[in-house]
Design an enzyme around this catalytic site. Sequence first.
Site, PDB file in Angstrom:
ATOM      1  CE  LYS A 166      32.337  49.607   9.363  1.00 31.74           C
ATOM      2  NZ  LYS A 166      32.195  48.467  10.310  1.00 31.74           N
TER       3      LYS A 166
ATOM      4  CB  CYS B  82      22.363  37.958   1.838  1.00 39.07           C
ATOM      5  SG  CYS B  82      23.731  37.294   0.887  1.00 39.07           S
TER       6      CYS B  82
ATOM      7  CD  GLU C 127      18.001  39.738   5.202  1.00 37.55           C
ATOM      8  OE1 GLU C 127      18.246  40.885   5.600  1.00 37.55           O
ATOM      9  OE2 GLU C 127      18.700  39.133   4.373  1.00 37.55           O
TER      10      GLU C 127
ATOM     11  CD  GLU D  48      26.172  42.311  -4.172  1.00 36.59           C
ATOM     12  OE1 GLU D  48      25.165  41.623  -3.965  1.00 36.59           O
ATOM     13  OE2 GLU D  48      26.611  42.556  -5.306  1.00 36.59           O
TER      14      GLU D  48
HETATM   15  P1  NAD Z   1      24.463  45.943   8.777  1.00 36.80           P
HETATM   16  O1  NAD Z   1      23.938  46.700   7.621  1.00 36.80           O
HETATM   17  O2  NAD Z   1      23.949  46.288  10.118  1.00 36.80           O
HETATM   18  O3  NAD Z   1      26.048  46.112   8.861  1.00 36.80           O
HETATM   19  C1  NAD Z   1      26.914  45.756   7.800  1.00 36.80           C
HETATM   20  C2  NAD Z   1      28.204  46.524   7.928  1.00 36.80           C
HETATM   21  O4  NAD Z   1      27.961  47.911   7.690  1.00 36.80           O
HETATM   22  C3  NAD Z   1      28.873  46.463   9.293  1.00 36.80           C
HETATM   23  O5  NAD Z   1      30.277  46.503   9.082  1.00 36.80           O
HETATM   24  C4  NAD Z   1      28.387  47.741   9.964  1.00 36.80           C
HETATM   25  O6  NAD Z   1      29.267  48.170  10.972  1.00 36.80           O
HETATM   26  C5  NAD Z   1      28.352  48.698   8.798  1.00 36.80           C
HETATM   27  N1  NAD Z   1      27.366  49.778   8.818  1.00 36.80           N
HETATM   28  C6  NAD Z   1      26.080  49.734   9.273  1.00 36.80           C
HETATM   29  N2  NAD Z   1      25.460  50.896   9.024  1.00 36.80           N
HETATM   30  C7  NAD Z   1      26.356  51.689   8.375  1.00 36.80           C
HETATM   31  C8  NAD Z   1      26.300  53.014   7.838  1.00 36.80           C
HETATM   32  N3  NAD Z   1      25.194  53.762   7.916  1.00 36.80           N
HETATM   33  N4  NAD Z   1      27.410  53.509   7.241  1.00 36.80           N
HETATM   34  C9  NAD Z   1      28.532  52.773   7.140  1.00 36.80           C
HETATM   35  N5  NAD Z   1      28.647  51.513   7.638  1.00 36.80           N
HETATM   36  C10 NAD Z   1      27.565  50.986   8.246  1.00 36.80           C
HETATM   37  O7  NAD Z   1      24.232  44.419   8.426  1.00 36.80           O
HETATM   38  P2  NAD Z   1      24.626  43.136   9.293  1.00 36.80           P
HETATM   39  O8  NAD Z   1      23.577  42.929  10.334  1.00 36.80           O
HETATM   40  O9  NAD Z   1      26.040  43.198   9.718  1.00 36.80           O
HETATM   41  O10 NAD Z   1      24.545  41.984   8.171  1.00 36.80           O
HETATM   42  C11 NAD Z   1      23.372  41.347   7.857  1.00 36.80           C
HETATM   43  C12 NAD Z   1      22.791  41.925   6.583  1.00 36.80           C
HETATM   44  O11 NAD Z   1      23.725  41.789   5.510  1.00 36.80           O
HETATM   45  C13 NAD Z   1      21.565  41.159   6.110  1.00 36.80           C
HETATM   46  O12 NAD Z   1      20.568  42.065   5.713  1.00 36.80           O
HETATM   47  C14 NAD Z   1      22.069  40.360   4.912  1.00 36.80           C
HETATM   48  O13 NAD Z   1      21.084  40.011   4.007  1.00 36.80           O
HETATM   49  C15 NAD Z   1      23.084  41.269   4.349  1.00 36.80           C
HETATM   50  N6  NAD Z   1      24.029  40.525   3.507  1.00 36.80           N
HETATM   51  C16 NAD Z   1      23.961  40.688   2.149  1.00 36.80           C
HETATM   52  C17 NAD Z   1      24.820  39.971   1.319  1.00 36.80           C
HETATM   53  C18 NAD Z   1      24.757  40.141  -0.175  1.00 36.80           C
HETATM   54  O14 NAD Z   1      25.728  39.799  -0.841  1.00 36.80           O
HETATM   55  N7  NAD Z   1      23.685  40.651  -0.754  1.00 36.80           N
HETATM   56  C19 NAD Z   1      25.775  39.124   1.867  1.00 36.80           C
HETATM   57  C20 NAD Z   1      25.818  38.974   3.257  1.00 36.80           C
HETATM   58  C21 NAD Z   1      24.942  39.703   4.063  1.00 36.80           C
END
Ligand code: NAD
Length: 479
Positions: A177, A285, A385, A251
């Site tokens: 997704k 991240c 963050e 992650e």
């Molecule tokens: P987000 O958590 O808002 O969304 C990430 C994904 O999850 C999207 O596809 C979103 O549609 C989906 N999603 C959100 N809530 C959900 C739920 N309750 N159930 C199922 N799916 C859900 O994050 P974002 O704003 O898209 O990305 C930024 C974040 O990602 C930052 O916190 C960053 O640090 C983190 N990140 C971590 C890594 C890592 O490897 N540790 C890598 C890249 C980004």
Amino acid sequence: MSLDQSTLFIDGEWAAPATSDTIRVVSPHSEQVVATVPEGSKADIDAAVAAARRAFDSGPWPRMTPEERIDVVQNFSNLYAGKMGDMAEIISTEMGSPLSFSNLAQAPAPWMQIEAFLTIARSFPWEETRAGSLGEVIVRHEPVGVVAAIPPWNVPQFTIMSKLIPALLAGCTIVIKPAPETPLDTYLMADLLQEAGVPAGVVNIVAAGREVGEHLVAHPGIDKVAFTGSTAAGRKIGAVCGEQLKRVSLELGGKSAAIVLDDADLAATVEGLKFTALMNSGQACVAQTRILASRANYDNVVDALAAGVGAMQVGDPLDPATEIGPMVAQRQQERVEKYIALGQEEGARVVLGGNGMPDGLSSGWYVRPTIFADVDNGMRIAQEEIFGPVLSVIAFDDVDDAVRIANDSEYGLAGTVWTGDVEAGLDVARRVRAGTYGVNTYTMDFAAPFGGFKNSGVGREFGPEGLAQYTELKSIYKP
Ligand code: NAD
């Protein structure tokens, strides 16, 4: 070339979506719609999970030998290698990362992951016989089942490949997704998977938002959830998986520290920090946005950093000379601006940037690269963050104090130390509680595990450890 799409990739076919809902992909630079694609619904997720379930329960993929699956993934890798330029450009267009970054991390790095996993899979102990205490035992790595992969928008292919490739090699099937900001790259990826010979139903892709993501996570047809995104979403997903006893890897976010020791080559350190702290316009991240400098060296570090970052080119992500692009969306621009205002309210001193549009730009979701000095590690700008080009320089008394400050965080994803003494750097590296750490560099190595301590996640990606997360272990006792 139009990037518009009207179908979803389900059961090996370009299928009509269940509803007429659409996602408008908007360029963060021009603020214009660059493509319209279907927005997946819960019904589309149901169809995708059903296809993946069939492909797992009765299709050929899990029953092929690891060598046969390796051959198909190698085909995919070869096809992917020929499309990396297109992939980088699509991702820069949809989410605004500078092409200079995309040509490194948005397409070549995912391809390097594929190659690294292929190497690992060739010598992975899929099945081994052990001399047990009561006789011989066969220990098998079997596929974990149907995987739900949920990537974020900031490095979409990077975070898909770390899940898709080990899942494929292990014999799993998968429903991906993508985030609604970045659906476009997965259309090119799906074409390549099809051309490579991945059987129908093994990979299914439904781009959608959070609510549909929640439906996928809770779906009874899913055996394992692999998530990359915010810590807040990770907690919710982990709770659902805990209740249902699904396998899960998370992650999550970070607030990593770069420790600059007094004997570091400052010019080289600033060059390094321009990448490790500000890659992907700070939307990373692993971005090391807390810069730790000794009190004696503090002003030197602040001045050198301000000069180095101040000279970085901000602007159109598709201009190859651009080093910092726009934020992914207006809401992200507003979020970063709020943190810049908050930092000033908390008493930190702006030495570069501040709120307002960068010089020469009047549209697009840009923020000015900003450096705060006089930051206390207890301030919210040092603890939360921000996910933008905002750095905090924090003073330390001695190395022990630097390690204490680096560890004074709910996160534990990454970190670096900059020093003329590599052994002293390794000593610091061993003391900071983070999943990956660099001495005078920060380069992810796909042969080694990647992931977070503390609130930065659960589980590891990459390396044999990342492949093992897509397997269940079975012991067979021989007579
Ligand atoms: P987000 O958590 O808002 O969304 C990430 C994904 O999850 C999207 O596809 C979103 O549609 C989906 N999603 C959100 N809530 C959900 C739920 N309750 N159930 C199922 N799916 C859900 O994050 P974002 O704003 O898209 O990305 C930024 C974040 O990602 C930052 O916190 C960053 O640090 C983190 N990140 C971590 C890594 C890592 O490897 N540790 C890598 C890249 C980004």
